[in-house]
Every structure is written in structure tokens, then in C-alpha cells.
Design a protein around this motif. Sequence first.
Motif, PDB file in Angstrom:
ATOM      1  N   PRO A  11       0.835  -1.201   0.000  1.00 21.85           N
ATOM      2  CA  PRO A  11       0.000   0.000   0.000  1.00 21.85           C
ATOM      3  C   PRO A  11       0.869   1.249   0.000  1.00 21.85           C
ATOM      4  N   THR A  12       0.489   2.226  -0.794  1.00 20.66           N
ATOM      5  CA  THR A  12       1.288   3.447  -0.915  1.00 20.66           C
ATOM      6  C   THR A  12       1.146   4.310   0.336  1.00 20.66           C
ATOM      7  N   GLU A  13       1.991   5.320   0.415  1.00 22.92           N
ATOM      8  CA  GLU A  13       1.932   6.258   1.539  1.00 22.92           C
ATOM      9  C   GLU A  13       0.573   6.958   1.576  1.00 22.92           C
ATOM     10  N   ASP A  14       0.070   7.377   0.411  1.00 26.11           N
ATOM     11  CA  ASP A  14      -1.217   8.077   0.377  1.00 26.11           C
ATOM     12  C   ASP A  14      -2.382   7.159   0.748  1.00 26.11           C
ATOM     13  N   GLN A  15      -2.309   5.896   0.292  1.00 29.87           N
ATOM     14  CA  GLN A  15      -3.359   4.938   0.668  1.00 29.87           C
ATOM     15  C   GLN A  15      -3.429   4.799   2.190  1.00 29.87           C
ATOM     16  N   GLN A  16      -2.267   4.611   2.784  1.00 28.48           N
ATOM     17  CA  GLN A  16      -2.220   4.434   4.241  1.00 28.48           C
ATOM     18  C   GLN A  16      -2.628   5.715   4.961  1.00 28.48           C
ATOM     19  N   PHE A  17      -2.153   6.833   4.467  1.00 27.87           N
ATOM     20  CA  PHE A  17      -2.488   8.128   5.074  1.00 27.87           C
ATOM     21  C   PHE A  17      -4.004   8.323   5.130  1.00 27.87           C
ATOM     22  N   GLN A  18      -4.691   8.022   4.030  1.00 28.81           N
ATOM     23  CA  GLN A  18      -6.146   8.205   3.982  1.00 28.81           C
ATOM     24  C   GLN A  18      -6.856   7.333   5.011  1.00 28.81           C
ATOM     25  N   VAL A  19      -6.375   6.094   5.190  1.00 23.61           N
ATOM     26  CA  VAL A  19      -6.985   5.179   6.165  1.00 23.61           C
ATOM     27  C   VAL A  19      -6.768   5.687   7.582  1.00 23.61           C
ATOM     28  N   TYR A  20      -5.516   6.022   7.931  1.00 20.39           N
ATOM     29  CA  TYR A  20      -5.217   6.495   9.292  1.00 20.39           C
ATOM     30  C   TYR A  20      -5.940   7.814   9.580  1.00 20.39           C
ATOM     31  N   LYS A  21      -5.975   8.675   8.576  1.00 22.36           N
ATOM     32  CA  LYS A  21      -6.658   9.968   8.740  1.00 22.36           C
ATOM     33  C   LYS A  21      -8.152   9.758   9.006  1.00 22.36           C
TER      34      LYS A  21
ATOM     35  N   VAL B  70      -2.043  14.848  12.561  1.00 26.98           N
ATOM     36  CA  VAL B  70      -2.621  16.175  12.778  1.00 26.98           C
ATOM     37  C   VAL B  70      -4.146  16.152  12.719  1.00 26.98           C
ATOM     38  N   PHE B  71      -4.715  14.997  12.353  1.00 23.48           N
ATOM     39  CA  PHE B  71      -6.175  14.904  12.215  1.00 23.48           C
ATOM     40  C   PHE B  71      -6.834  14.209  13.402  1.00 23.48           C
ATOM     41  N   GLY B  72      -6.061  13.885  14.408  1.00 25.77           N
ATOM     42  CA  GLY B  72      -6.623  13.218  15.583  1.00 25.77           C
ATOM     43  C   GLY B  72      -5.526  12.897  16.578  1.00 25.77           C
ATOM     44  N   LYS B  73      -5.829  11.993  17.484  1.00 25.74           N
ATOM     45  CA  LYS B  73      -4.890  11.647  18.546  1.00 25.74           C
ATOM     46  C   LYS B  73      -4.295  10.272  18.267  1.00 25.74           C
TER      47      LYS B  73
END
Length: 544
Positions: free
Chosen positions: A307-317, A381-384
Amino acid sequence: MITLSGKSAVGGVAFGKMSFYEKKEEQVRRYTVEDVAGEIARYQAGKVIAIGQLGSLYEKAVEEVGEENAAIFQVHQMMLEDLDYHESIENIITSQEVNAEYAVAVTADNFYEMFKSMDDEYMKERAADVKDVSERLIKVLEGRETVDMTSNEPSIIAAQDLAPSETIQLDKSMVLAFLTREGSANSHTAILARTMNIPAIISMGDALKNEYSGREAIVDGFTGTVYIDPDAETIALMKEKQNADLEKRQLLQQLKGKENVTLDGKKIKIYANIGNTSDVGLVLKNDAGGIGLFRSEFLYLENNNFPTEDQQFQVYKTVAQNMGGKKVIVRTLDIGADKQADYFDLPKEENPALGYRAIRICLTQKDIFRTQLRALFRASVFGKIAIMFPMIISVEEVKEIKEFMEEIKNELRQEGIPFADNIETGIMIETPAAAMISDLLAKEVDFFSIGTNDLTQYTLAIDRQNPKLDKFYNAHHEAIVRMIKMVVDNGHAEGIWVGICGELGADLDMTETFLKLGVDELSVSPSMVLSVRKKVRETDVSKL
């Protein structure tokens, strides 16, 4: 009264009439075509329609059971676009000059047998998916309607098996339970049923007869038992069981919004374990204080490539935002052992549980680790968000991880990408080595999370995947309790908090022990949050 049995897929008790769903086994007709190119064009047009139907089913499933469980319909779309599948159909049409329906049917049979003969259980399950996809395509080519799975009155649906596309079309308000002759606990249908919370029993075999259609029945999803034409005594017993279950659920609902505090005032955090974004709704529904374990490896297991960085970023965000400021602890990649992804190209090992896995992969293949950490920092930055690292055995590993994180933070600063600089970082205590040096490890991190599944396996030298060793496996073993006490004491001595995220955390027989040992947090499956809260609120630690 007739009593049948099978495997429980979803618990619960249901009363109602049996209604058999039978697929119409339409014989696919074979005939010669003169215009081969036109027939291929007809097949391709039908494929586009079938893919569109699956897209609509995916959207419906997302609303009802979440993205993760709806993903099977995306898999079905991919099957229709698979090059081998596509070439087989076109080759049969061309070489035999036959109709597209027949070519699809032959290809489906060949692929079905191929999947069924595989050793891997997951791949065996895909055989049913090939059949389901192919039947859909044949119906489109023949101009037949897809099956209507709705019912005029609430009933117990019985079938040979139910494909995911059929399960999602069930009108839940009209389904009391469902029973199948085939199926497995790992099938997509069973997973969907659990998510939809419909009582279900699978693998009932030929004992589940069509002649029972229209007869009164009771389904006991807890024991995997069905009573046909139940007698008065059985009806009374099952009513009592159903009422007890409903009462238990209602009582637990009253605990929402209450504190996790014992009778003598000791507080503990109760968080939830999740595997994907679709589980977040269950976390919030069950009033968990946060997410104590987000198993990030499922992002890798469900992909055909890294999974790409952006794919993972969207999930965690997404998870961080949906949790509305509540803590989300993400465990970094824990692949290996019983969790394999082909594209990692991991070598076959004599003892994979003790092999190349988890943090050992991340510290060896740092490009994989860098991608995940960058995504996590960006999402912070979008949560804890908090981060924890699995399978630690030394202080040196932790120091190397910390240095690598600083390197990544500097990269993000130079690129002008915002992130939270005060992210909590912790480690999993799941090896005896980590437990024994927890006094030293506590100086390096913000928290410990004890993974009791692996800690028990490694401490007792018992493979937890081996059913022959069940009678020797003892999660309550004194050695495990002593290790937990050691870890808690060492953590507290350095001012850090200590939680438990393994299966033992939800063991209500151990709740009092954990409270007595001073455990600060228990992370359990979402459905167990309120049950653990109830146990905590009934306990007086001072009297233990």
C-alpha cells in the motif's frame, strides 16, 4: 420434533417459519455461432453490465456493512476483468465457434475446480466466488433477472449455500436467521452475516432438507442447533434463552456513558481492537474510550501490492477523524508467521513464529517502514494517534526505531508537511525477553501494551495454532500472570502506563486479576467493551 445441528456462525435465538431459497439450476445451452467477432462483442458488453451490477451491490454493501466487508464485490469485479479468465472465454468462443454463455460456463467450471484443489483455505473459498461471478454474467447474457432475495414475511432462510451477492440482497427486516448446508466460518458470507448480526448456522449438510420449508422452527445460533416443529418444552426453554440474551444486551446498553470505575474507585481505560476502518462504527457504538490496537497489517493483507503512503495516510486519517479526538493506537506492520502476503516474497521458514516477521522486517526493509511511518505522522494532525511497535526483544531495537522516526520527522519538516511532534510511542510486550528487560525498555517509551497471545505462546513454548496442544495451552498460567505483574511494576516505576491488547484482555475471569495487578488499560473486541465495563464496575479491588 426434529433436531438438526451445524456450525455456529453468528449467535442469537430466532423463532419462525423455514423458507428455502433454491437457485434455479439453469442448463446452459451450447450452440454454434457464425459471427465469432460479434459473439465476442456480445460477451464484452455483457461483462460491462455485470461489472456495473457489482458496483451497485458494492455501494449497497458499504452502507450496510462497511467498506471492508463490501470489498468482496470489488474482488468480483476484478475476477471478471482477470486476464486468464477473459482469455479462456474468448478462446473457447473463437476455437469452438460457440455462444458466450457456454464459454463462460466451461471457464467457470475449470476455474472452480482449480481453486477447489488448492491447499490454501482462503483460495478454496474463492471457488464459490468464481461460480457466483460467472452465474451473474450468464444471466446477463441470457437476459435473465438476478434473484430477488426479499421475502413477504419474516422467515428463517435456508439454502445450499449463499454467495456474498445473495447475502447482501437479503432484506434484513424480513430475515430472522439463515441456515446453509455448506459454507465455512471463514467464508465471506459468514463474515457478512456476523457484521449484519443475523443468527446463522453453516455446514448443516444434507440433514437440512427442502421438505422443512414452511414449517415452524427455532434457530439457536449459540449452539448451532435447529429445532423443527419444536415441542412446548423446547419452545419455553428457547424463549427463556432468547429473553436472557435480550435482557443481557439491554442491561449492557445502560452502561453506555458510564465510567470504567470499580466499587472502591479504581479507574481503568477500556479501548477496542480493530482491523480496518469499517470497525470504527462498532467502536463508537459500544462506547469504547479509544482504539487500543489498530492492526495495520490488514492494509497489507488486503492489497495485491505494498500500500502506498497516500493509501495508508487516507486510512489512518479517516480513523483518527472518526474517533473525534479519542486515542487511536496503531500497531506498525506485523506481517509474517501466520499472516502472509505473497508480494512480500517471504522465504519459507521451519519455524515462522520465531522467524522473519513484524519489526524484524521493518528494520531490515526500511523503505516499507518509512512509507508507513510517514503516513502515520501525516495523519497525526487529524486526531490523537499513537504508534506502537511489535515483537521487540531489545533496547537497541527501540533506539534504532527512535532514530529512524527522527530522520523521518526531519524529512517531513524539510518538505513542509505538518505532523504532531508529540506523538506517544510504545511497544508491544509479547516476548519473554521484552518482559524480562521491561525495566530498561520503560526508560525508552511512553507506554507498554502486552500482547498476551504471543506472550503466552512463547512463554509456554506452545504453538497456539496447533489444535492438538489445546489441552496444554493455559492462558491463565502462573508464569503469564507473573510476567504481566513484572511488566506493570516496571512500567509504573518509570511513570508510563501499561495496557493489555491480547485476547486475554476480554477474559472476564481475568478482569479482577488485571485490576489487582494495576493494569491501566484493557483493549478488547468492540462487542466486549460493555461486558468488561460491567465486570469492572462490579469489582471491589480492596477486597481481592
